[in-house]
Design an enzyme around this catalytic site. Sequence first.
Site, PDB file in Angstrom:
ATOM      1  N   GLU A 486     -50.931  54.845  76.725  1.00 57.55           N
ATOM      2  CA  GLU A 486     -51.082  56.109  76.207  1.00 57.55           C
ATOM      3  C   GLU A 486     -52.107  56.001  75.252  1.00 57.55           C
ATOM      4  O   GLU A 486     -52.653  57.782  74.529  1.00 57.55           O
ATOM      5  CB  GLU A 486     -49.640  56.523  75.898  1.00 57.55           C
ATOM      6  CG  GLU A 486     -48.870  56.643  76.879  1.00 57.55           C
ATOM      7  CD  GLU A 486     -47.322  57.121  77.290  1.00 57.55           C
ATOM      8  OE1 GLU A 486     -47.019  57.809  75.476  1.00 57.55           O
ATOM      9  OE2 GLU A 486     -46.453  57.392  77.802  1.00 57.55           O
ATOM     10  N   GLN A 597     -50.823  50.039  73.378  1.00 55.82           N
ATOM     11  CA  GLN A 597     -49.199  48.943  73.583  1.00 55.82           C
ATOM     12  C   GLN A 597     -50.204  48.221  74.968  1.00 55.82           C
ATOM     13  O   GLN A 597     -51.019  48.513  75.817  1.00 55.82           O
ATOM     14  CB  GLN A 597     -48.161  49.564  74.132  1.00 55.82           C
ATOM     15  CG  GLN A 597     -48.635  50.599  75.477  1.00 55.82           C
ATOM     16  CD  GLN A 597     -47.738  51.776  75.635  1.00 55.82           C
ATOM     17  OE1 GLN A 597     -47.885  53.113  75.536  1.00 55.82           O
ATOM     18  NE2 GLN A 597     -46.132  51.481  76.710  1.00 55.82           N
TER      19      GLN A 597
END
Length: 763
Positions: A486, A597
Amino acid sequence: MKGSGVYELRELKLDKYNLKINETLFHNANGYIGIRYDFEEGYEKRYSREDQFVPSQYINGFYEYLEINQAEKLYGLVEEKQIMLNIANTQSIKIFLDGEEFSMFSGTILAGRLCLDMERGITVRNVAWRSPKGKEVYIAITRMASFHQLSLFTIEYEVLPQNFSGDILIESSHNGNVLNYADPEDPRISDEVIHCLKPLSCQIKDEVTYITSRTSKSDLEVCTCVKNVLCQGHQKEFIIDNNNATCRFHTTAKQGKKIRLIKYAVFCDSIRNENCRSKAELEMARALSVPLEYLYERQEEYLADYWNNCGIEIEGDEELNSAMRFNLYQLIQSVGKDRYCNVAPKGLSGDGYEGHYFWDSEMYIQPFFTITKPDISRNLIEYRYRTLDMARENARVLGHKSGALYPWRTIMGRECSGYFPSGSAQYHINGDIAYSIIAYFLATKDIGFIQEKGAEIVFETARIWTDVGNFHEGKFYINDVSGPDEYTCIVNNNYYTNVLAQYHLNWAVKIYDLIKTTESFNRLVQKINLKKDEIEGFKRAAEFMYLPYDEGLKINPQDDSFLQKKRWDIKDIPKENFPLLMHYHPLHLYRHQISKQPDTIMAHFILEDAQSEETMLNSFNYYEKITTHCSSLSPCIFSIMAARLGMEDKAFAYFENTVRLDLLDKQKNTIDGLHIANMSGSYMAIVYGFGGFRLKERGVFFAPILPRLWTAYKFKIRIEDSRIMVRVRKEECVFTLESGSPKIIFVYGKKYLLEKKLIISRT
Ligand code: BGC
């Protein structure tokens, strides 16, 4: 933390931070209801509501609509979201000893203990208390969210006067005037304290109090009912107004004689029941028809079966073993048990992320259930099936003429993400859902379910790939989507998305071939108007899918422009600026090579056969340096891939970092709820990481390694009709067929037939 399935605190810290952490860690849930661990008697005034202490209890999947204020009204932006609601408070019990009110914040706590018993499925608070005037009592409070009867929450409240006899007043309340917790400073939770649930009626019948409330926009109803049973002579009165019902008991206490109150609370909602008020009545009668001990026994039985099928054991590190047990316990507490709900990132332990469901379910939580308790995975898929029509609507909003696009975050099926670059643009959710259905099929061979429901989801979601992507100079490209990371949004040819779409499309073709001769197939084809040439289109798009590869670095770039961006050395970022999303403008993050991530690394984990060992190793080394792990979903995947690529110590370090995330409040937000995907991720780090387990079309694969500090570990896998126990020791790994028919398994790449027991040397 003890190894016996008990997690306990012997020193109860009563500051605001610890109280809130314990509300989360000791919450009771069963997948339908979740009750945070608020003290029955309440907190000290300064910790009360205005300071945002809101006693909380939830029903999975129960929601209200709330407006999203988009500053600019662009077409298709989400203008309304759903939020999980705080339901009527059934927790409150106050005790007065000759007029002195018991409180953890007055008098003296002579001894205190809070204990979560994961074999019995209860939490227990034990307090030895001396009142300001010197009365001493021993109080034991046992709470349970029943797995046997999902609507039921019980509190067993015992008071033992130690040095006095006298009057006791017990006030047990049922309060329908509830608010939702909020934190305006944190984008991960709701920003306004809201009062969504309007009480419709508060009644009493046969000494059971009923509060029925309704949401104003989603038009849902919930009924909670409460019955208090005091097991000794008393006088009783009820005080009732529009929102509250209090049952007051006047009784006498005798020194050395225990007083026992049982409070039964039942929760029923109108999503699952036509008439939740009458259903609540039936459910209460059901609960009262058996002794509480019977319900405790069923709870223990349910969990014995759970531990037997799903447990993991680590030998040689009791602390990590217990932490794993805690995590697995939270998984069964959190996961929805019917098709009306799913599993939220915080489970039912808090309202962080407003109770929305994300890809966490398919890519983190289902990989555990699919191979241990596949009926749960099936339910989770059923939930997606139930919301397929809304995914179709969502696809139309996004401009797709056919097919279904699942929302990035949702409760009832409609998109809730207000910020589309890291929300609706994550088209990979479609691939994630298909991936989980394929995994369910590989583990169970439940072709009936695929024919009936799974195939429809797989085809409808596959249609989006051929529409969102396009051919250009012989290759199939997917532009302007976001991958899992993100901190990098709206990109062209995100590797994760493309390689998953390829897998998804290939499987859509396989499923078509698998079911094309069945009767239900014709019905399905007609229903969704699926044409043979669409299947050809799936095949071609998969075959010519463009997967970015960088010749110089010999890695898969995260997307087309990722490697052109500025590098940002994580070491240069001040510690207090993590998580970055709270300190930097999204565009600033997007313009750097920085990942929240795993993205490409996640793709290498789930689809390892798409790339060579060398590429995966290079990618690992490359992305490791630029990943901040600002998401709790991150370290477990790095652990798995480190194990896969032969970096055992690194795998262990990531695992250690992930397994006690909530117990140690590593992300400083456990107060908002547990990190359920991370908990399941810690399971994956053992089974998929150290155990090298993979579920593929060709069969099940294992390649176990043993962390240096452990003596052994073991886990169980359910494949079709068989349960296999795997125990890994330094010298050997032992595969035992505990039940079911013999299975072919691959260990370190070699094929074996597992009939009873197979011992494979590791030296
Ligand atoms: C992560 C998402 C995840 C969500 C809910 C976000 O911080 O970036 O991948 O789905 O949290 O857990």
